[in-house]
Design an enzyme around this catalytic site. Structure first.
Site, PDB file in Angstrom:
ATOM      1  N   HIS A 392       0.830  -1.208   0.000  1.00  0.00           N
ATOM      2  CA  HIS A 392       0.000   0.000   0.000  1.00  0.00           C
ATOM      3  C   HIS A 392       0.870   1.267   0.000  1.00  0.00           C
ATOM      4  O   HIS A 392       0.744   2.132  -0.865  1.00  0.00           O
ATOM      5  CB  HIS A 392      -0.905  -0.045   1.238  1.00  0.00           C
ATOM      6  CG  HIS A 392      -1.829   1.120   1.393  1.00  0.00           C
ATOM      7  ND1 HIS A 392      -3.171   1.036   1.139  1.00  0.00           N
ATOM      8  CD2 HIS A 392      -1.606   2.406   1.766  1.00  0.00           C
ATOM      9  CE1 HIS A 392      -3.737   2.218   1.352  1.00  0.00           C
ATOM     10  NE2 HIS A 392      -2.802   3.073   1.737  1.00  0.00           N
ATOM     11  N   GLU A 393       1.780   1.334   0.966  1.00  0.00           N
ATOM     12  CA  GLU A 393       2.614   2.536   1.082  1.00  0.00           C
ATOM     13  C   GLU A 393       3.554   2.667  -0.120  1.00  0.00           C
ATOM     14  O   GLU A 393       3.850   3.774  -0.573  1.00  0.00           O
ATOM     15  CB  GLU A 393       3.405   2.540   2.398  1.00  0.00           C
ATOM     16  CG  GLU A 393       2.555   2.461   3.668  1.00  0.00           C
ATOM     17  CD  GLU A 393       1.449   3.507   3.753  1.00  0.00           C
ATOM     18  OE1 GLU A 393       1.560   4.563   3.090  1.00  0.00           O
ATOM     19  OE2 GLU A 393       0.462   3.252   4.466  1.00  0.00           O
ATOM     20  N   HIS A 396       1.732   4.551  -2.779  1.00  0.00           N
ATOM     21  CA  HIS A 396       1.782   6.012  -2.609  1.00  0.00           C
ATOM     22  C   HIS A 396       3.153   6.547  -3.023  1.00  0.00           C
ATOM     23  O   HIS A 396       3.267   7.554  -3.706  1.00  0.00           O
ATOM     24  CB  HIS A 396       1.555   6.383  -1.136  1.00  0.00           C
ATOM     25  CG  HIS A 396       0.146   6.227  -0.669  1.00  0.00           C
ATOM     26  ND1 HIS A 396      -0.933   6.742  -1.357  1.00  0.00           N
ATOM     27  CD2 HIS A 396      -0.379   5.630   0.437  1.00  0.00           C
ATOM     28  CE1 HIS A 396      -2.052   6.470  -0.693  1.00  0.00           C
ATOM     29  NE2 HIS A 396      -1.746   5.782   0.397  1.00  0.00           N
ATOM     30  N   HIS A 399       3.715   6.612  -6.691  1.00  0.00           N
ATOM     31  CA  HIS A 399       2.895   7.682  -7.268  1.00  0.00           C
ATOM     32  C   HIS A 399       3.657   9.016  -7.168  1.00  0.00           C
ATOM     33  O   HIS A 399       3.769   9.760  -8.144  1.00  0.00           O
ATOM     34  CB  HIS A 399       1.571   7.734  -6.491  1.00  0.00           C
ATOM     35  CG  HIS A 399       0.461   8.470  -7.177  1.00  0.00           C
ATOM     36  ND1 HIS A 399      -0.772   8.623  -6.614  1.00  0.00           N
ATOM     37  CD2 HIS A 399       0.390   9.109  -8.369  1.00  0.00           C
ATOM     38  CE1 HIS A 399      -1.556   9.312  -7.433  1.00  0.00           C
ATOM     39  NE2 HIS A 399      -0.872   9.628  -8.500  1.00  0.00           N
TER      40      HIS A 399
HETATM   41 ZN   LIG Z   1      -3.107   5.190   1.921  1.00  0.00          ZN
END
Ligand SMILES: [Zn+2]
Length: 600
Positions: A392-393, A396, A399
């Site tokens: 998940h991290e 980010h 991105h």
């Molecule tokens: Zn998040």
């Protein structure tokens, strides 16, 4: 006596397990030097004040100066914030962060004339100016400010609105004080016979107890406090809703909802479609509750039975290096460039890996334009969920990595509406990857259950919250009273619809509407639901597609905020203005439920 393993102090953590913040500043002394320089530049704002309407060159020079100071501030603040997160008991870095915040506030005040001055320039003039070469890089930025023109009042009215900013916070501040400090929930005996203090943080943990009597006792005891304070809580919630309605009306928006959707330029159809699409699929959600009841061998299912996993987690162990390899393997469909950059980053110590004394709990990603996109983890090798957190991290961070490389500073920082797409997209890939490896045994069932519960929590539950916000704001806007009774009635009706006719709804559950902090920041949670829906739709598109689908997704990561959120997602291949992505996500949910039913 059982020996408790103590966490290491920050200075005992091996170097290789910590992040290397030198992409931001070589050391504290370098930070200090840059900080002083930044602070000295703040008075530089003065030379543009009152001058922005004179010519395109002056306006461009001011915007360039402002972006440059912001960029410095981001780097300085990032370093101070990450240092402070390493050990929250280290007063050196708490002081560093406080000094940064103080100067950042002063910089914000010094720059506060920019927006009003731009808004005061006539639209025709600004549009003409935007053709000027020096203003080209700021054209979109200016257009975004100009959108607010019709909702901006005269100088005197704006002054009055600004003056009451503090007062407008009263309802939510009162709620926070009551909720976080004054409410006392007592303690409870858990399934191991230990006394656990019941609080907002431990409530959800206790609800995951395998022993039903513990869950039920926690539920009853927790809600007793909300019952005892229901009049106060209805007053604070009503106050917050009326504040939203007041500002929306004062600024000439059609409704509080329209005002909240305005910054992202999201049409109301997106919000309404989400609610309608979820409603159409509610029978599948109800079937899931029935499956849960049957598999847990319960006669009736109560809300306090919905948080405990149906299956206990399979014992797994992934060392840090194994977790990294697992995530990289799962992200393989994103192509070699993505995974190579992520692998390089993780080797180059983007990530602060393990818990230590005083370290901030949980996990986050902190991207910046000039430095690496850092990740804070509290990784535990025997918790599979932590591997999902890493994926998940990493989503980010990648991105940030892509958008910082492709966009100028002013357009690199993605908005919340799209942020959770990049992170939950990676969780989807990891889930697919693990499911492919799992045979039909309990591990597969565990993974399916995990995925089902995460879609239910993120899409179904947040949509119910979103619907409650919409209904109660409409009530306030049409002059209908918001009281303990009306709040509970509205909420109870939603619970009945979302949980279905066979669910054992306890009366206390209607009090849930008085305990959700997000309701004091209305029309925000729908973004969780649309974000995960978009991520599910996009991940299926990439997994089932070819180069075009992959490039569409990578372009989305590179685009930062260079377009409105809906346009960014449309370019990548999902149209959030149509009900389709939400329906795709929920039919995926239905398939998972059917498979889990077969498997158990
Ligand atoms: Zn998040």
């Amino acid at each position: 006596m059982k020996k408790i393993k103590k966490l290491p102090a920050r200075n005992e953590v091996p170097h290789a397990d910590t992040w290397d913040l030198s992409s931001l500043f070589a050391d504290d002394a370098a930070w200090e030097q840059a900080f002083r320089k930044w602070e000295r530049r703040i008075p530089g704002y003065q030379r543009f004040c009152g001058q922005l309407a004179s010519d395109p060159a002056t306006l461009a020079a001011c915007l360039r100066f402002d972006c440059d100071l912001d960029r410095w501030g981001e780097r300085l603040g990032g370093y101070a914030y990450l240092k402070a997160a390493e050990d929250q008991a280290d007063s050196r870095y708490q002081a560093m962060l406080a000094r940064f915040q103080n100067v950042a506030t002063r910089a914000g005040e010094a720059a506060s004339y920019i927006r009003p001055e731009i808004l005061a320039i006539s639209a025709a003039k600004i549009n003409q100016w935007c053709e000027a070469k020096e203003l080209k890089p700021y054209r979109l930025m200016l257009q975004r400010i100009l959108r607010y023109k019709k909702h901006t009042l005269g100088k005197r009215e704006e002054g009055l609105l600004a003056m009451q900013g503090e007062m407008a916070q009263t309802a939510s501040k009162t709620f926070r004080q009551l909720h976080d400090a004054d409410l006392k929930f007592g303690s409870i005996t858990n399934e191991r016979g230990e006394q656990v203090e019941l609080g907002n943080a431990t409530f959800l943990q206790v609800l995951q107890s395998p022993q039903r009597s513990v869950r039920r006792a926690a539920f009853t005891q927790y809600y007793q406090q909300f019952q005892a304070h229901e009049n106060t809580l209805a007053a604070t919630l009503s106050g917050s809703i009326h504040t939203d309605a007041y500002y929306a009306r004062a600024r000439g928006y059609d409704s509080s909802l329209a005002a909240a959707l305005f910054p992202d330029n999201v049409p109301q159809a997106v919000y309404d479609n989400l609610i309608q699409a979820v409603h159409r699929r509610l029978p599948a959600v109800h079937r899931y509750y029935d499956l849960r009841r049957r598999k847990m061998r319960l006669r009736d299912l109560h809300h306090y039975d919905t948080y405990v996993p149906i299956l206990t987690e399979q014992s797994t162990r992934h060392t840090w290096d194994e977790a990294v390899q697992l995530v990289l393997g799962a992200l393989h469909p994103l192509g070699g460039e993505y995974t190579a950059a992520l692998e390089r980053g993780l080797c180059a110590r983007w990530c602060d890996r393990y818990p230590n004394r005083g370290k901030q709990s949980g996990a986050f990603s902190s991207g910046s334009y000039d430095g690496d996109p850092y990740i804070l983890m509290n990784y535990k090798p025997d918790v599979l969920e932590d591997v999902f957190t890493l994926a998940h991290e990493a989503g980010h961070s990648m991105h940030s990595y892509y958008s910082a490389r492709q966009q100028p500073f002013q357009y690199y920082n993605y908005t919340i509406f799209v942020a959770e797409v990049a992170s939950t997209f990676n969780e989807q890939l990891l889930c697919q990857h693990l499911l492919q490896q799992a045979d039909d045994g309990p591990r597969r069932a565990y993974l399916l259950n995990r995925e089902i519960d995460s879609i239910r929590a993120t899409i179904v539950r947040q949509t119910m919250f979103a619907e409650f916000e919409k209904i109660t704001h409409e009530m306030a806007e049409s002059g209908r009273p918001l009281t303990v009774q009306t709040f509970k009635e509205v909420y109870r009706q939603l619970l009945e619809q979302y949980f279905g006719p066979d669910f054992a709804l306890d009366d206390e559950l209607a009090l849930e509407c008085f305990r959700i902090p997000h309701f004091y920041r209305a029309f925000y949670v729908y973004k969780y639901a649309t974000g995960l829906s978009a991520a599910i739709a996009l991940s299926r598109r990439v997994l089932g597609g070819g180069a075009q689908e992959l490039n569409g997704y990578l372009n989305f990561l590179q685009a930062g905020c260079s377009k409105d959120p809906l346009d960014l997602l449309r370019d990548a291949g999902v149209d959030m203005a149509s009900p389709e992505p939400v329906e795709t996500a929920l039919s995926h949910f239905e398939q998972l439920v059917a498979e889990l039913d077969r498997l158990l």
